[in-house]
Design a protein around this motif. Structure first.
Motif, PDB file in Angstrom:
ATOM      1  N   ILE A   1      15.422  22.106  44.069  1.00 24.19           N
ATOM      2  CA  ILE A   1      16.249  23.153  44.658  1.00 24.19           C
ATOM      3  C   ILE A   1      17.547  22.559  45.200  1.00 24.19           C
ATOM      4  N   LEU A   2      17.442  21.432  45.901  1.00 25.66           N
ATOM      5  CA  LEU A   2      18.641  20.787  46.431  1.00 25.66           C
ATOM      6  C   LEU A   2      19.582  20.342  45.321  1.00 25.66           C
ATOM      7  N   CYS A   3      19.022  19.961  44.190  1.00 22.89           N
ATOM      8  CA  CYS A   3      19.827  19.506  43.048  1.00 22.89           C
ATOM      9  C   CYS A   3      20.270  20.670  42.161  1.00 22.89           C
ATOM     10  N   ARG A   4      19.971  21.871  42.598  1.00 20.40           N
ATOM     11  CA  ARG A   4      20.318  23.089  41.856  1.00 20.40           C
ATOM     12  C   ARG A   4      19.592  23.179  40.510  1.00 20.40           C
ATOM     13  N   ALA A   5      18.385  22.667  40.482  1.00 21.63           N
ATOM     14  CA  ALA A   5      17.556  22.767  39.274  1.00 21.63           C
ATOM     15  C   ALA A   5      16.449  23.791  39.523  1.00 21.63           C
ATOM     16  N   ASP A   6      15.929  24.328  38.462  1.00 22.38           N
ATOM     17  CA  ASP A   6      14.788  25.229  38.553  1.00 22.38           C
ATOM     18  C   ASP A   6      13.544  24.377  38.814  1.00 22.38           C
ATOM     19  N   PRO A   7      12.854  24.583  39.944  1.00 26.59           N
ATOM     20  CA  PRO A   7      11.690  23.740  40.249  1.00 26.59           C
ATOM     21  C   PRO A   7      10.514  23.925  39.290  1.00 26.59           C
ATOM     22  N   LYS A   8      10.527  24.990  38.507  1.00 22.31           N
ATOM     23  CA  LYS A   8       9.442  25.202  37.536  1.00 22.31           C
ATOM     24  C   LYS A   8       9.729  24.518  36.210  1.00 22.31           C
ATOM     25  N   THR A   9      11.012  24.472  35.822  1.00 17.86           N
ATOM     26  CA  THR A   9      11.358  23.924  34.506  1.00 17.86           C
ATOM     27  C   THR A   9      12.166  22.630  34.591  1.00 17.86           C
ATOM     28  N   PHE A  10      12.688  22.321  35.779  1.00 18.10           N
ATOM     29  CA  PHE A  10      13.562  21.166  36.022  1.00 18.10           C
ATOM     30  C   PHE A  10      14.911  21.309  35.323  1.00 18.10           C
ATOM     31  N   GLU A  11      15.232  22.470  34.824  1.00 16.93           N
ATOM     32  CA  GLU A  11      16.484  22.678  34.108  1.00 16.93           C
ATOM     33  C   GLU A  11      17.604  23.041  35.069  1.00 16.93           C
ATOM     34  N   GLY A  12      18.822  22.616  34.713  1.00 14.66           N
ATOM     35  CA  GLY A  12      20.009  23.017  35.443  1.00 14.66           C
ATOM     36  C   GLY A  12      20.386  22.147  36.622  1.00 14.66           C
ATOM     37  N   GLY A  13      19.769  21.004  36.781  1.00 12.91           N
ATOM     38  CA  GLY A  13      20.055  20.152  37.925  1.00 12.91           C
ATOM     39  C   GLY A  13      21.375  19.407  37.820  1.00 12.91           C
ATOM     40  N   ASP A  14      21.886  19.026  38.980  1.00  8.68           N
ATOM     41  CA  ASP A  14      23.121  18.253  39.067  1.00  8.68           C
ATOM     42  C   ASP A  14      22.759  16.805  39.375  1.00  8.68           C
ATOM     43  N   LYS A  15      22.984  15.917  38.412  1.00  7.99           N
ATOM     44  CA  LYS A  15      22.582  14.517  38.572  1.00  7.99           C
ATOM     45  C   LYS A  15      23.322  13.822  39.709  1.00  7.99           C
ATOM     46  N   ARG A  16      24.537  14.263  40.014  1.00  9.46           N
ATOM     47  CA  ARG A  16      25.283  13.639  41.125  1.00  9.46           C
ATOM     48  C   ARG A  16      24.599  13.932  42.462  1.00  9.46           C
ATOM     49  N   ILE A  17      24.124  15.153  42.608  1.00 12.26           N
ATOM     50  CA  ILE A  17      23.394  15.499  43.839  1.00 12.26           C
ATOM     51  C   ILE A  17      22.080  14.722  43.887  1.00 12.26           C
ATOM     52  N   ALA A  18      21.396  14.635  42.756  1.00 15.42           N
ATOM     53  CA  ALA A  18      20.128  13.903  42.705  1.00 15.42           C
ATOM     54  C   ALA A  18      20.324  12.450  43.123  1.00 15.42           C
ATOM     55  N   LEU A  19      21.344  11.805  42.587  1.00 14.08           N
ATOM     56  CA  LEU A  19      21.602  10.411  42.941  1.00 14.08           C
ATOM     57  C   LEU A  19      21.977  10.265  44.415  1.00 14.08           C
ATOM     58  N   ALA A  20      22.724  11.221  44.949  1.00 10.18           N
ATOM     59  CA  ALA A  20      23.087  11.169  46.368  1.00 10.18           C
ATOM     60  C   ALA A  20      21.840  11.276  47.242  1.00 10.18           C
ATOM     61  N   ILE A  21      20.906  12.132  46.865  1.00 14.06           N
ATOM     62  CA  ILE A  21      19.659  12.272  47.628  1.00 14.06           C
ATOM     63  C   ILE A  21      18.844  10.988  47.544  1.00 14.06           C
ATOM     64  N   LEU A  22      18.751  10.409  46.338  1.00 10.33           N
ATOM     65  CA  LEU A  22      17.996   9.164  46.173  1.00 10.33           C
ATOM     66  C   LEU A  22      18.635   8.021  46.956  1.00 10.33           C
ATOM     67  N   ARG A  23      19.956   7.956  46.943  1.00 10.46           N
ATOM     68  CA  ARG A  23      20.642   6.917  47.724  1.00 10.46           C
ATOM     69  C   ARG A  23      20.409   7.111  49.217  1.00 10.46           C
ATOM     70  N   ASN A  24      20.402   8.353  49.653  1.00  8.76           N
ATOM     71  CA  ASN A  24      20.122   8.630  51.055  1.00  8.76           C
ATOM     72  C   ASN A  24      18.732   8.112  51.428  1.00  8.76           C
ATOM     73  N   GLY A  25      17.754   8.357  50.564  1.00 10.68           N
ATOM     74  CA  GLY A  25      16.407   7.839  50.812  1.00 10.68           C
ATOM     75  C   GLY A  25      16.384   6.323  50.868  1.00 10.68           C
ATOM     76  N   SER A  26      17.130   5.687  49.963  1.00 14.96           N
ATOM     77  CA  SER A  26      17.223   4.219  49.976  1.00 14.96           C
ATOM     78  C   SER A  26      17.863   3.726  51.269  1.00 14.96           C
ATOM     79  N   ASN A  27      18.898   4.436  51.718  1.00 18.86           N
ATOM     80  CA  ASN A  27      19.559   4.037  52.971  1.00 18.86           C
ATOM     81  C   ASN A  27      18.617   4.164  54.162  1.00 18.86           C
ATOM     82  N   ILE A  28      17.821   5.202  54.183  1.00 27.53           N
ATOM     83  CA  ILE A  28      16.839   5.361  55.261  1.00 27.53           C
ATOM     84  C   ILE A  28      15.831   4.222  55.213  1.00 27.53           C
ATOM     85  N   ALA A  29      15.323   3.915  54.016  1.00 22.77           N
ATOM     86  CA  ALA A  29      14.343   2.837  53.871  1.00 22.77           C
ATOM     87  C   ALA A  29      14.934   1.491  54.282  1.00 22.77           C
TER      88      ALA A  29
END
Length: 85
Positions: free
Chosen positions: A45-73
């Motif tokens: 949902i945060l990446c603007r993808a359909d949570p049922k199909t995973f379609e339509g996501g924004d990879k830039r948002i996904a990478l930003a979320i993953l980097r945020n998790g890495s920064n927290i860790a």
């Protein structure tokens, strides 16, 4: 968040009862399993993808979320190397 955690606990308890009632011989899903499903849906949902199909996501948002998790860790739990994304 208390309501979310309560709903996850309730889902796990309900699954345990229904699995037992069905006579299925498998371990019931834990609250953590439902938490993982929720985390995946929220990520989509945060990446603007359909949570049922995973379609339509924004990879830039996904990478930003993953980097945020890495920064927290790294900051809070001492992660010493950057995970490869």
């Amino acid at each position: 968040m208390r309501r979310v955690f309560a709903a996850l606990d309730e889902a796990a308890a309900t699954a345990q009862v229904r699995i037992r009632q069905a006579g299925i011989d498998i371990p019931p899903p834990t609250t953590d399993a439902f938490m993982a499903i929720l985390q995946q849906a929220v990520f989509c949902i945060l990446c603007r993808a359909d949570p049922k199909t995973f379609e339509g996501g924004d990879k830039r948002i996904a990478l930003a979320i993953l980097r945020n998790g890495s920064n927290i860790a790294r900051h809070h739990w001492g992660l010493e190397t950057e995970p490869s994304l």
